[in-house]
Write an enzyme that holds these catalytic residues in place. Structure first.
Site, PDB file in Angstrom:
ATOM      1  N   HIS A   1       0.930   6.139   1.819  1.00  0.00           N
ATOM      2  CA  HIS A   1       1.676   7.221   2.463  1.00  0.00           C
ATOM      3  C   HIS A   1       2.936   7.898   1.707  1.00  0.00           C
ATOM      4  CE1 HIS A   1      -0.973   6.559   5.759  1.00  0.00           C
ATOM      5  NE2 HIS A   1      -0.685   5.739   5.894  1.00  0.00           N
TER       6      HIS A   1
ATOM      7  N   ARG B   1      -7.213  13.033  -0.116  1.00  0.00           N
ATOM      8  CA  ARG B   1      -6.097  13.521   0.762  1.00  0.00           C
ATOM      9  C   ARG B   1      -4.858  12.898   0.549  1.00  0.00           C
ATOM     10  NH1 ARG B   1      -7.003  10.033   6.532  1.00  0.00           N
ATOM     11  NH2 ARG B   1      -9.017  10.827   6.300  1.00  0.00           N
TER      12      ARG B   1
ATOM     13  N   THR C   1      -8.560   3.785   8.023  1.00  0.00           N
ATOM     14  CA  THR C   1      -9.711   2.841   8.013  1.00  0.00           C
ATOM     15  C   THR C   1      -9.912   2.295   9.383  1.00  0.00           C
ATOM     16  OG1 THR C   1      -9.058   2.248   5.779  1.00  0.00           O
ATOM     17  CG2 THR C   1     -10.886   1.081   6.769  1.00  0.00           C
TER      18      THR C   1
ATOM     19  N   GLU D   1      -8.675   0.347  -3.192  1.00  0.00           N
ATOM     20  CA  GLU D   1      -9.408   0.356  -1.863  1.00  0.00           C
ATOM     21  C   GLU D   1     -10.514   1.529  -2.050  1.00  0.00           C
ATOM     22  OE1 GLU D   1      -7.301   0.717   1.524  1.00  0.00           O
ATOM     23  OE2 GLU D   1      -6.286  -1.155   1.389  1.00  0.00           O
TER      24      GLU D   1
ATOM     25  N   HIS E   1      -5.856   3.649  -1.730  1.00  0.00           N
ATOM     26  CA  HIS E   1      -7.041   3.992  -1.194  1.00  0.00           C
ATOM     27  C   HIS E   1      -7.188   5.265  -1.953  1.00  0.00           C
ATOM     28  CE1 HIS E   1      -9.883   4.245   2.611  1.00  0.00           C
ATOM     29  NE2 HIS E   1     -10.437   4.540   1.179  1.00  0.00           N
TER      30      HIS E   1
ATOM     31  N   ARG F   1      -9.578   8.090  -1.451  1.00  0.00           N
ATOM     32  CA  ARG F   1     -10.557   8.670  -0.660  1.00  0.00           C
ATOM     33  C   ARG F   1     -11.458   9.683  -1.167  1.00  0.00           C
ATOM     34  NH1 ARG F   1     -10.489   7.809   4.691  1.00  0.00           N
ATOM     35  NH2 ARG F   1      -9.058   6.247   5.371  1.00  0.00           N
TER      36      ARG F   1
ATOM     37  N   ASN G   1       0.828  -1.135  -0.104  1.00  0.00           N
ATOM     38  CA  ASN G   1       0.116   0.069  -0.213  1.00  0.00           C
ATOM     39  C   ASN G   1       1.032   1.311   0.016  1.00  0.00           C
ATOM     40  OD1 ASN G   1      -1.492   2.351   1.146  1.00  0.00           O
ATOM     41  ND2 ASN G   1      -3.165   0.903   1.804  1.00  0.00           N
TER      42      ASN G   1
ATOM     43  N   GLU H   1     -10.476  -9.698   2.778  1.00  0.00           N
ATOM     44  CA  GLU H   1      -9.189  -8.983   3.471  1.00  0.00           C
ATOM     45  C   GLU H   1      -9.798  -8.774   4.945  1.00  0.00           C
ATOM     46  OE1 GLU H   1      -7.310  -5.386   2.074  1.00  0.00           O
ATOM     47  OE2 GLU H   1      -6.295  -5.152   4.011  1.00  0.00           O
TER      48      GLU H   1
ATOM     49  N   HIS I   1      -3.689  -4.326   7.908  1.00  0.00           N
ATOM     50  CA  HIS I   1      -3.983  -3.170   8.860  1.00  0.00           C
ATOM     51  C   HIS I   1      -3.308  -3.247  10.037  1.00  0.00           C
ATOM     52  CE1 HIS I   1      -5.551   0.342  10.063  1.00  0.00           C
ATOM     53  NE2 HIS I   1      -6.237   0.458   9.067  1.00  0.00           N
TER      54      HIS I   1
HETATM   55  N1  PXP Z   1      -5.749  -2.783   4.302  1.00  0.00           N
HETATM   56  C1  PXP Z   1      -6.796  -1.732   4.266  1.00  0.00           C
HETATM   57  C2  PXP Z   1      -8.288  -2.061   4.055  1.00  0.00           C
HETATM   58  C3  PXP Z   1      -6.385  -0.527   4.692  1.00  0.00           C
HETATM   59  O1  PXP Z   1      -7.270   0.530   4.831  1.00  0.00           O
HETATM   60  C4  PXP Z   1      -5.055  -0.360   5.177  1.00  0.00           C
HETATM   61  C5  PXP Z   1      -4.569   1.185   5.490  1.00  0.00           C
HETATM   62  O2  PXP Z   1      -4.727   1.919   4.475  1.00  0.00           O
HETATM   63  C6  PXP Z   1      -4.208  -1.476   4.927  1.00  0.00           C
HETATM   64  C7  PXP Z   1      -4.598  -2.741   4.657  1.00  0.00           C
HETATM   65  C8  PXP Z   1      -2.806  -1.277   5.340  1.00  0.00           C
HETATM   66  O3  PXP Z   1      -2.466  -0.849   6.384  1.00  0.00           O
HETATM   67  P1  PXP Z   1      -1.205  -0.425   7.059  1.00  0.00           P
HETATM   68  O4  PXP Z   1      -1.071   0.789   6.348  1.00  0.00           O
HETATM   69  O5  PXP Z   1      -1.211  -0.250   8.502  1.00  0.00           O
HETATM   70  O6  PXP Z   1      -0.107  -1.568   6.732  1.00  0.00           O
END
Ligand code: PXP
Length: 242
Positions: A10, A49, A101, A70, A43, A45, A7, A151, A197
């Site tokens: 960030h 953002r 999330t 996502e 993701h 949004r 992901n 997931e 997550h």
């Molecule tokens: N899965 C989902 C559905 C999420 O919303 C996120 C966070 O954006 C992640 C996985 C990844 O989580 P993390 O950034 O804490 O590894």
């Protein structure tokens, strides 16, 4: 071997901190793939953002692995998704003020609202996944709606793993057992099982022991580590200019 979808939200968070064009999540995706990522997750949004539609458009054209989008199950997002056509859509709940999330999507409660959105996703040939809590009813509803993957939200497990005492260790084992039971149940339903997550380099081990888990969606810990792993080289490069 388990699949890893990285992901890269960030990377975009950092870019948006200065409203700059760097660091570019599209370039980050190339490095993630070079590192062996099996997929790239973003993701989009509703407040845009971090990830923007421009990122999605370019990621769709450039990445060689699986693009997992996502998104909230809204008509606005559906329009974007049908235009971009990611390989996979993971439906997640979204609250505008949330930092990240906050929980799984209540597929049972919102079944009727989600159904028309999901039908269009499936008709477009896009893979469907739901981000859910460890609850058999959620798995069953996801399956009934045509999901090929779920997931499992590991946030509760990850938060609990930060507390280091005997009581939390027992509670932690119970959460792992629950994740395992749901993963087994989903597998028996013919679903691919991912989880994510809060997973980091240290808390992943007990989850890895669950054989039914096919893959992970990991963002923050990898991006946070990348900043430090790359910092020495970045400073050395600047020093060469001086
Ligand atoms: N899965 C989902 C559905 C999420 O919303 C996120 C966070 O954006 C992640 C996985 C990844 O989580 P993390 O950034 O804490 O590894």
């Amino acid at each position: 071997m388990r699949k890893l979808s990285v992901n890269i939200d960030h990377i975009a968070t950092l870019r948006e901190a200065r409203k700059e064009v760097v660091p570019d999540p599209v370039q980050a995706a190339v490095f993630a793939e070079l590192g062996g990522a099996d997929g790239i997750t973003v993701h989009l949004r509703s407040d845009r953002r971090h990830i923007k539609e421009r990122d999605l458009e370019l990621l769709r054209k450039t990445i060689k692995t699986e693009l997992n989008l996502e998104m909230a199950s809204t008509n606005e997002m559906l329009v974007v998704a049908l235009r971009i056509k990611p390989d996979m859509i993971t439906l997640v709940p979204e609250r505008p003020e949330e930092l990240t999330t906050e929980g799984g999507l209540d597929v049972v409660k919102y079944y009727k609202t989600i159904k028309p959105i999901v039908e269009k996703i499936i008709k477009a040939g896009i893979g469907l996944s739901f981000f859910i809590e460890t609850d058999k009813n959620q798995v069953a509803a996801a399956k009934k709606l045509g999901a090929e993957q779920i997931e499992i939200n590991t946030n509760q497990y990850c938060e609990k793993s930060k507390i280091k005492n005997q009581k939390s260790k027992i509670e932690l084992n119970k959460i792992v057992d629950k994740i395992e039971a749901i993963a087994k149940y989903a597998k028996n339903q013919g679903l691919r099982v991912h989880c994510g997550h809060g997973i980091d380099y240290w808390n992943i081990e007990p989850i890895l022991a669950i054989k039914e888990i096919d893959g992970f969606s990991i963002g923050f810990s990898i991006i946070a580590r990348a900043v430090l792993v790359g910092l020495k080289e970045a400073v050395l490069e600047m020093k060469k200019n001086l």
